[in-house]
Design a protein around this motif. Structure first.
Motif, PDB file in Angstrom:
ATOM      1  N   HIS A  83       0.602  -0.736  -0.266  1.00  0.00           N
ATOM      2  CA  HIS A  83       0.175   0.417  -0.030  1.00  0.00           C
ATOM      3  C   HIS A  83       0.952   1.424  -0.242  1.00  0.00           C
ATOM      4  N   LEU A  84       2.003   0.871   0.699  1.00  0.00           N
ATOM      5  CA  LEU A  84       2.697   2.449   0.757  1.00  0.00           C
ATOM      6  C   LEU A  84       3.393   2.691  -0.805  1.00  0.00           C
ATOM      7  N   ALA A  85       3.747   1.533  -1.135  1.00  0.00           N
ATOM      8  CA  ALA A  85       4.082   1.644  -2.213  1.00  0.00           C
ATOM      9  C   ALA A  85       3.264   2.487  -3.964  1.00  0.00           C
ATOM     10  N   TYR A  86       2.079   2.364  -3.944  1.00  0.00           N
ATOM     11  CA  TYR A  86       0.744   2.856  -4.777  1.00  0.00           C
ATOM     12  C   TYR A  86       0.942   4.310  -3.917  1.00  0.00           C
ATOM     13  N   VAL A  87       0.514   4.598  -2.829  1.00  0.00           N
ATOM     14  CA  VAL A  87       0.806   6.258  -1.918  1.00  0.00           C
ATOM     15  C   VAL A  87       1.830   7.423  -2.487  1.00  0.00           C
ATOM     16  N   LYS A  88       3.157   6.401  -2.760  1.00  0.00           N
ATOM     17  CA  LYS A  88       4.751   7.304  -3.108  1.00  0.00           C
ATOM     18  C   LYS A  88       4.074   7.314  -4.689  1.00  0.00           C
ATOM     19  N   GLU A  89       3.259   6.113  -5.732  1.00  0.00           N
ATOM     20  CA  GLU A  89       3.918   6.773  -6.591  1.00  0.00           C
ATOM     21  C   GLU A  89       2.641   7.920  -7.054  1.00  0.00           C
ATOM     22  N   ARG A  90       1.779   8.141  -5.979  1.00  0.00           N
ATOM     23  CA  ARG A  90       0.661   9.041  -6.144  1.00  0.00           C
ATOM     24  C   ARG A  90       1.156  10.611  -5.677  1.00  0.00           C
ATOM     25  N   ARG A  91       1.805  10.763  -4.712  1.00  0.00           N
ATOM     26  CA  ARG A  91       2.271  11.407  -3.652  1.00  0.00           C
ATOM     27  C   ARG A  91       3.682  11.628  -3.897  1.00  0.00           C
ATOM     28  N   THR A  92       4.210  13.261  -3.613  1.00  0.00           N
ATOM     29  CA  THR A  92       5.583  13.222  -4.149  1.00  0.00           C
ATOM     30  C   THR A  92       5.780  13.911  -2.274  1.00  0.00           C
ATOM     31  N   ASP A  93       7.275  13.585  -2.177  1.00  0.00           N
ATOM     32  CA  ASP A  93       7.941  13.721  -0.938  1.00  0.00           C
ATOM     33  C   ASP A  93       7.642  15.274  -0.183  1.00  0.00           C
ATOM     34  N   ALA A  94       7.527  16.313  -1.061  1.00  0.00           N
ATOM     35  CA  ALA A  94       6.776  17.571  -0.614  1.00  0.00           C
ATOM     36  C   ALA A  94       5.369  17.429   0.025  1.00  0.00           C
ATOM     37  N   GLU A  95       4.374  16.721  -1.034  1.00  0.00           N
ATOM     38  CA  GLU A  95       3.223  16.802  -0.793  1.00  0.00           C
ATOM     39  C   GLU A  95       2.737  15.576   1.414  1.00  0.00           C
ATOM     40  N   ALA A  96       3.397  15.034   0.644  1.00  0.00           N
ATOM     41  CA  ALA A  96       3.026  14.222   1.800  1.00  0.00           C
ATOM     42  C   ALA A  96       3.865  14.734   3.420  1.00  0.00           C
TER      43      ALA A  96
END
Length: 118
Positions: A83-96
């Motif tokens: 799930h974390l890998a899919y979230v990282k595909e959708r969000r950049t580090d700045a957005e996170a």
């Protein structure tokens, strides 16, 4: 063991005449399929059947075709994604970082107001 079973070792339909008793077999066509591992598979098809372009190799499971010089490449296997890998595909580090900061500030504001959080 003198009192054994009389039909032991035989199968249903077996008889002294063998194939002649069952009649002539339908005309068959053997087609060679080659996989990327170098295996050759020769399934039999009815003479009037449509021959498939590809066949799964019974030894290794790779796809095979009738061209011995150019067998199909092995399929690309994609690894399991968390799930974390899919979230990282959708969000950049700045957005996170922004979302995390908003969540932390919201929790701190609720604690400061005296709200009980579990």
């Amino acid at each position: 063991m003198a009192g054994g079973n009389a039909i032991r070792g035989s199968r249903v339909g077996a008889g002294p005449m063998g194939e002649a008793e069952r009649g002539d077999a339908a005309p068959r066509l053997h087609v060679s399929y080659y996989c990327a591992s170098g295996h050759e598979t020769r399934p039999a098809f009815a003479a009037d059947a449509v021959i498939p372009e590809s066949w799964d190799c019974p030894r290794c499971g790779l796809p095979a075709n009738t061209d011995a010089e150019n067998p199909p490449p092995p399929p690309k296997i994609t690894p399991y994604k968390t799930h974390l890998a899919y979230v990282k595909e959708r969000r950049t580090d700045a957005e996170a970082a922004q979302i995390l900061e908003e969540a932390v500030s919201s929790l701190r504001a609720r604690r400061a107001a005296g709200e009980i959080l579990y």
